[in-house]
Enzyme design. Structure first.
Site, mmCIF file in Angstrom:
data_model
loop_
_atom_site.group_PDB
_atom_site.id
_atom_site.type_symbol
_atom_site.label_atom_id
_atom_site.label_comp_id
_atom_site.label_asym_id
_atom_site.label_seq_id
_atom_site.Cartn_x
_atom_site.Cartn_y
_atom_site.Cartn_z
ATOM 1 N N ASP A 166 -10.404 2.187 5.439
ATOM 2 C CA ASP A 166 -10.891 0.667 5.455
ATOM 3 C C ASP A 166 -12.290 0.456 5.365
ATOM 4 O OD1 ASP A 166 -8.967 -1.208 4.847
ATOM 5 O OD2 ASP A 166 -8.404 -1.355 7.173
ATOM 6 N N LYS A 196 1.040 -1.108 0.039
ATOM 7 C CA LYS A 196 -0.056 -0.032 0.049
ATOM 8 C C LYS A 196 0.933 1.294 -0.090
ATOM 9 C CE LYS A 196 -3.322 -2.554 2.542
ATOM 10 N NZ LYS A 196 -3.730 -3.135 3.969
ATOM 11 N N GLN A 255 -3.603 -2.112 10.159
ATOM 12 C CA GLN A 255 -3.450 -3.203 9.759
ATOM 13 C C GLN A 255 -3.657 -4.271 10.539
ATOM 14 O OE1 GLN A 255 -2.343 -3.455 6.359
ATOM 15 N NE2 GLN A 255 -3.123 -5.807 6.773
#
Ligand code: NAP
Length: 281
Positions: free
Chosen positions: A120, A53, A97
């Site tokens: 997210d 990412k 994460q």
């Protein structure tokens, strides 16, 4: 009997197109959008995903930083880190994460992220907006599935989509997004009776389970579109949920690797730009 192989739905092609568009969008902005990853510990898969990412962010001109917290960080310190990022006016996007180490509870962490910075799309406010048709930041993997179909000109409207897997991160948000695009949606899971019979009714099949080769050729309607999300490490390879023989039955199919994962990464940066533009006007 002659068989023809399914057409490949390349994730690389979609991600490259998104990168070009986002790079142009960033170049127009009077500021540099900033995305901060929070990674706890050194789990190799997490290290790999965050790096991918971060590389994509660099490619399009987004400032991305990774805060690495020690494996034994306590919940209070992690929450304090999130609070500081929420309060930082220069930070547009925050991504914790997953998975977190077992001693940490991910639900309060995800709920602590400012919904406006939640790239997210896991915050309950964004989940609610997604289902009620509001302007949500939606989860990246499901958004990416639609990006793949759109890029390749495959219709969603009115088609029957069978999604195998009902997680908060993939299956459920995918159902909301496909419904919003006027598909008829079936969500299958580990208690579904006659999974093969259910999957066989799908014009579009999304496999999001995490069991290598679960979906086999006999379960797929000839000509169906098959999107493989599942990722299982088998030796030194990453294997999808869709068995190799499905290539001989499906009309279109994503490869694994080289399919949905690459597009997920691109969608994190698409959400980052959306968050930055909404926040900064
Ligand atoms: P998850 O939370 O473990 O959910 C898995 C789902 O699969 C559950 O709904 C479960 O049903 C269902 N399931 C398990 N065994 C099944 C079976 N035999 N038949 C039918 N359904 C079954 O996993 P997740 O976070 O959604 O991730 C799913 C997979 O996608 C994983 O391999 C993950 O690594 C991968 N992934 C890939 C990407 C990408 O970009 N490609 C992104 C995220 C995740 P129950 O609800 O009944 O338990």
């Amino acid at each position: 009997m002659t068989t023809s192989r399914a057409e490949t739905l390349s994730g690389r092609a979609v991600a490259d197109g998104v990168a070009e568009r986002l790079k142009a969008r960033v170049a127009e902005l009077p500021y540099v959008p900033r995305l901060v990853f929070v990674r706890v510990g050194e789990d190799p898969a997490s290290v790999f995903y965050v790096r991918s990412k971060q590389r994509f962010a660099k490619r399009i001109g987004v400032d991305a930083e990774t805060l690495v917290l020690p494996d034994d960080v306590d919940q209070a310190e992690l929450m304090a880190t999130i609070a500081a990022l929420n309060a930082d006016p220069d930070t547009d996007a925050v991504l914790v994460q997953l998975p977190l180490p077992g001693h940490l509870d991910s639900a309060p962490v995800l709920e602590a992220i400012d919904p406006a910075k939640d790239v997210d799309g896991f915050h309950p406010l964004n989940v609610g907006r997604l289902w009620s048709g509001g302007a949500a930041l939606a989860p990246c993997t499901p958004v990416g599935l639609l990006a793949i179909l759109d890029h390749h000109g495959l219709e969603v409207h009115g088609r029957h989509v069978v999604i195998v897997g009902r997680s908060h991160m993939v299956g459920k948000p995918a159902a909301a997004l496909f419904l919003a695009r006027h598909a008829t949606v079936t969500l299958a899971h580990s208690r579904t009776r006659d999974l093969a019979g259910v999957v066989r009714t799908g014009d579009i099949v999304v496999a999001a389970v995490g069991r290598a080769g679960l979906i086999t050729a006999d379960m797929v309607k000839p000509g169906a579109v098959v999107l493989d999300v599942g990722m299982t490490r088998v030796g030194d390879r990453i294997v999808g949920d869709v068995a190799e023989d499905v290539w001989d039955v499906a009309g279109h199919m994503t490869p694994m690797p080289g399919g949905t994962g690459l597009v997920t990464v691109a969608m994190v940066l698409q959400n980052t730009l959306t968050a930055a533009e909404r926040r900064r006007g």
